[in-house]
Scaffold this motif. Sequence first.
Motif, mmCIF file in Angstrom:
data_model
loop_
_atom_site.group_PDB
_atom_site.id
_atom_site.type_symbol
_atom_site.label_atom_id
_atom_site.label_comp_id
_atom_site.label_asym_id
_atom_site.label_seq_id
_atom_site.Cartn_x
_atom_site.Cartn_y
_atom_site.Cartn_z
ATOM 1 N N ASN A 82 0.845 -1.203 0.000
ATOM 2 C CA ASN A 82 0.000 0.000 0.000
ATOM 3 C C ASN A 82 0.874 1.244 0.000
ATOM 4 N N THR B 74 1.507 5.618 0.289
ATOM 5 C CA THR B 74 1.078 6.895 0.884
ATOM 6 C C THR B 74 1.621 8.017 0.004
ATOM 7 N N GLU C 291 -8.970 0.486 -1.944
ATOM 8 C CA GLU C 291 -8.742 -0.205 -0.676
ATOM 9 C C GLU C 291 -9.680 -1.409 -0.537
ATOM 10 N N VAL D 144 -4.426 6.709 5.301
ATOM 11 C CA VAL D 144 -4.324 5.303 4.878
ATOM 12 C C VAL D 144 -4.663 4.396 6.068
#
Length: 296
Positions: free
Chosen positions: A20, A22, A182, A34
């Motif tokens: 993931n 940022t 997400e 996040v």
Amino acid sequence: MRILNPYDEQGTWYRGSFHNHTNNSDGWFPLETVYKMYGDYDFLAISDHDKITNVEGKRKIPTVFEAIEVSSRKSHMLLVQPPHTMMENYTNEFTIDHYQKYADATLDHGGICVLVHPNRYFSNFWTLEDMMAMERYTGVEIYNGDGNIEYDIAFDKWDALLTAGRKVWGFGNDDSHVYGQEKQAWNMVLAEENTQEAILQAIKEGRFYVSTGFGFESIKCVGNKIIIDLKSNELLDKMYKYVTLFGSGGRVLHEVTGRTRHIEYECQGDEGYVRISAYIEGGYAAFSQPLFLEKD
Ligand SMILES: [Zn+2]
Ligand SMILES: [Zn+2]
């Protein structure tokens, strides 16, 4: 024959994603946003491009991991719990030797290494030749949820590696950059407790499966039989399932469709490995790790 079943352990199922971004690289959001997006996850790794983002920040997620996505112009590689020393004179240059050096440093540091989005056709993919040339890594990202899922699925390359005798696990991650990406794909890990050490240990032993919304209750072996119980409740039990067992070469060993929640398969001994994919109405799925078969 011996069936090596990674799920043959006690533990609790924990949900999380290892890949993931940022706004410390090309994600849209700061770390704390996040963390909010994944507030109900059990664990999360932050894997910015070519940077180890500091994961300290306000969060509800019990376990977080430092990570980095080594992002050459060619292939990308995810390292979870990398040693900070690798950032001295860091470059993302793609050669097998250079990538292997970073992979080895991470594995020796107790972390894991995943070759990510191997089928992203426009850029940053992995050739099977390069995946075979890499000697030591934990697994392959078989399902990447970065909004491009029709070509970020890599069961073909995973089966090719498994068929060649490579013991590499399949991972599912969001690779999230923006809202909407997400919670598309994640890993369900059967671990003793929700700590960094226990999660990574379970991953290294293959005690996890990839989910996009469906799941397994358990996968057990009795004698030569593999016994699969799908996630079950009153609603799920009424829904139609499409369950396929794959073996060496990606060949279909067994298929079951219908309102089933329990599947049994008798191994013949020549499968090489058996992996299970289970879809439910609506397209949500769960993908097991391979259960390797060893001849006596
Ligand atoms: Zn990438
Ligand atoms: Zn990424």
